[in-house]
Design a protein around this motif. Sequence first.
Motif, PDB file in Angstrom:
ATOM      1  N   GLY A  74     -15.520 155.380 115.775  1.00  0.00           N
ATOM      2  CA  GLY A  74     -14.375 156.205 115.930  1.00  0.00           C
ATOM      3  C   GLY A  74     -13.391 156.192 114.714  1.00  0.00           C
ATOM      4  O   GLY A  74     -12.548 156.950 114.699  1.00  0.00           O
ATOM      5  N   THR A  75     -13.550 155.447 113.761  1.00  0.00           N
ATOM      6  CA  THR A  75     -12.559 155.121 112.717  1.00  0.00           C
ATOM      7  C   THR A  75     -12.608 156.289 111.967  1.00  0.00           C
ATOM      8  O   THR A  75     -11.350 156.993 111.692  1.00  0.00           O
ATOM      9  N   ARG A  78     -25.587 156.404 118.255  1.00  0.00           N
ATOM     10  CA  ARG A  78     -26.542 156.108 117.080  1.00  0.00           C
ATOM     11  C   ARG A  78     -27.892 155.838 117.235  1.00  0.00           C
ATOM     12  O   ARG A  78     -28.116 155.397 118.577  1.00  0.00           O
ATOM     13  N   PHE A 116     -23.477 154.832 123.504  1.00  0.00           N
ATOM     14  CA  PHE A 116     -22.584 153.584 123.662  1.00  0.00           C
ATOM     15  C   PHE A 116     -21.109 154.076 123.683  1.00  0.00           C
ATOM     16  O   PHE A 116     -21.008 154.819 123.517  1.00  0.00           O
ATOM     17  N   TYR A 129     -16.486 151.049 104.242  1.00  0.00           N
ATOM     18  CA  TYR A 129     -14.994 151.270 104.196  1.00  0.00           C
ATOM     19  C   TYR A 129     -14.195 149.899 103.955  1.00  0.00           C
ATOM     20  O   TYR A 129     -13.240 150.197 103.757  1.00  0.00           O
ATOM     21  N   ALA A 137     -22.890 140.810 119.005  1.00  0.00           N
ATOM     22  CA  ALA A 137     -21.383 141.109 118.572  1.00  0.00           C
ATOM     23  C   ALA A 137     -20.919 141.953 119.636  1.00  0.00           C
ATOM     24  O   ALA A 137     -21.514 142.992 119.992  1.00  0.00           O
ATOM     25  N   ALA A 151     -16.051 144.115 116.751  1.00  0.00           N
ATOM     26  CA  ALA A 151     -16.064 143.898 115.101  1.00  0.00           C
ATOM     27  C   ALA A 151     -14.738 144.860 114.534  1.00  0.00           C
ATOM     28  O   ALA A 151     -14.508 145.841 115.316  1.00  0.00           O
ATOM     29  N   GLY A 209     -12.009 145.298 110.947  1.00  0.00           N
ATOM     30  CA  GLY A 209     -11.638 144.811 109.739  1.00  0.00           C
ATOM     31  C   GLY A 209     -10.487 145.900 108.869  1.00  0.00           C
ATOM     32  O   GLY A 209     -10.207 146.903 109.553  1.00  0.00           O
ATOM     33  N   TYR A 249      -9.312 148.587 106.162  1.00  0.00           N
ATOM     34  CA  TYR A 249      -9.965 149.720 105.388  1.00  0.00           C
ATOM     35  C   TYR A 249      -8.756 150.335 104.385  1.00  0.00           C
ATOM     36  O   TYR A 249      -8.473 151.364 104.725  1.00  0.00           O
ATOM     37  N   PHE A 296     -10.460 147.649 115.194  1.00  0.00           N
ATOM     38  CA  PHE A 296     -11.555 146.918 115.732  1.00  0.00           C
ATOM     39  C   PHE A 296     -12.082 147.782 116.960  1.00  0.00           C
ATOM     40  O   PHE A 296     -11.511 148.792 117.106  1.00  0.00           O
ATOM     41  N   GLY A 353     -17.685 146.759 122.029  1.00  0.00           N
ATOM     42  CA  GLY A 353     -18.605 147.843 122.910  1.00  0.00           C
ATOM     43  C   GLY A 353     -18.592 147.513 124.325  1.00  0.00           C
ATOM     44  O   GLY A 353     -18.777 146.209 124.857  1.00  0.00           O
ATOM     45  N   ARG A 365     -21.608 145.990 125.952  1.00  0.00           N
ATOM     46  CA  ARG A 365     -21.887 144.490 125.560  1.00  0.00           C
ATOM     47  C   ARG A 365     -20.852 143.753 126.308  1.00  0.00           C
ATOM     48  O   ARG A 365     -21.236 142.553 126.728  1.00  0.00           O
TER      49      ARG A 365
END
Length: 426
Positions: free
Chosen positions: A82-83, A112, A124, A261, A279, A282, A284, A286, A303, A306, A309
Motif C-alpha cells: 500500500g505504501t 503477490r 492477502f 525504499y 511476521a 512490518a 519503517g 522511507y 507499517f 497482515g 496472519r
Amino acid sequence: MSYKSIRGMEDILPQDAGVWQELERRSRAELESYGYREIRTPMLEETAVFIRSIGETTDIVTKEMYTFSDRKERSLTLRPEGTAPIVRSYIEHSLDKVSPELRLYYIGPMFRAERPQKGRSRQFHQVGVEVIGSRSPQVDAEAIMRLDGLLRAFGLEGFVIKLNSLGCRKDKDAFAEKLKAYLKGEKSRLCDDCKTRLDKNVLRVLDCKNETCVQLVRNAPNVIDSLCAECAAHFSRVRQILEALKIEVDIAKNLVRGLDYYTGTVFEVTHPALGGQDAIAAGGRYDNLIKDMGGPDTGAIGFALGIERVILALGEKKGSFTRPAVIYIATLGEEAKVEGLKLAEELRSKLNDLHEVNVVTLIDLKESSLKSQMRSADKNGAKAVVIMGEDEMRQGKLAIKDMAEGGEQVLIDRTAVVEEIKKRIC
Ligand code: HAM
C-alpha cells in the motif's frame, strides 16, 4: 465442470466474516481516535509506481507482481503493497497542503504471486498506516506505539517487536559495500538466491533463512555499527522514547526488510504461533521515497499488518470477539408471521438505537415446524427465541426460550417483550 477460486486467493465465508469485520472495526476505531484518516487507492497502478519504489531487484518486483498489459498496452500491476500507491496519491493530490503532518490508514487486499502456504497467500489483506511529513524520531516511536496498541486492541499477546536502523541512504550504500566485501570470499558457499543477491541486493543476504547463509552472516559486519553520527543519534532517541513509553523491543541487527525504499528505522513484529511465516506486521521509514517519486523532500514512516496472519496468531481468542446477539423469532401460522415481522422491526429499532446493543433478528417465513425453527435458531447461534403461536397471541402473550444450556421457556405479555429480551442480551 466445477470452478474453484484461484490458488492462493481465498473466499472469506459468512461464518468467518464476523472476525474480519471486528478486526476492521477495531482498527478504524483505534486509528481514528488518534487522528488517522482513511485513504483508499485503486487496486491497480501503473507498474512503474512499484518498480520505482519497491526496487527493481527486490523479490516482489522480480518475481511476485501480477503485471499485465491493458487494451491500450499500458503495463498495469495489482498492488503488492500500500505504501507506493499512497505516495503516488500524496504527490498527485498535493496532500502536503492538507496537513504538513498527515496520518493516514488503509485496509484492503494486496496481491503477490508467492508460493501459497500457511500464512502466505496471493491475495492477502493489510491494515496499514503511513505518517507523512516528519523526520522526527518521536514519530518513529509513535508509529511503533500505534502498531503495538493496534495488536493489543485485537487482544493479541506474546508478539515480539524487532527493531533496527538501516541509516540514511549514504549509510545504507556504504554498509552494502562493506557487506559485499565481507561475503565475496564466501560466494561459493552461499545459496543460489544469495549468489545473485550478492551483486544485486546484498542486504537481503542478511535475512536469508538458508542454514549455511545464516552461519555465514553470523559474524558479518552489522548495519548499526556503520551508522553515521546523525543516524545513530536518531536511532538512540527512538529507543529512549520507546523505553519511556514502556514498549519493549528487541534490537535485531540483521533486520533489513525486503523493500528498497526503507532508510533509518525499520521494524517487524513476529508471533510464535505462526511458524515459518512469522511476521505479522512490518514497517519503517522511507525518507527519500517521496522526493524520488517527484514529490516534496519530506520524511515518512509507516507499517502494515497482515490480517490473515493476525487471525492465525489470535487462534482461539478470535472466538471472544463480540458479535451481535441473535434473536430468533419462531412463528406458527399466517397471522403470527405478520406479527413476527412487526416484532423484528420493533426489537431492532428499540434495542439497537436506544440501548446501544447490537441485535440481529432472524425470522422464519416458511411453513417450518417449531422443531425445525428451533434447530435453525440453534445453528444461527441465537441467544433467545421468541415463539409466537396464534393461540397465545390472541391472549396478548408470547413465549421466550433461552438458548443457553438448561435455558427455560417462559410465557410473557406481548408488551413486555423488549424488556425481557434486553435482560437476556445485556
Ligand atoms: P511487508 O513486510 O511486505 O511490508 O508486508 C507487511 C505484512 O503483510 C507482513 O508482515 C505480513 O504480515 C503481511 N504479508 C505480506 N505478504 C503476505 C502474504 N503473501 N500473505 C499473507 N500476508 C502477507 C509492506 O507491505 C509495507 N508496505 C509496510 C509499510 C508501510 N512500510 C511502510 N509503510
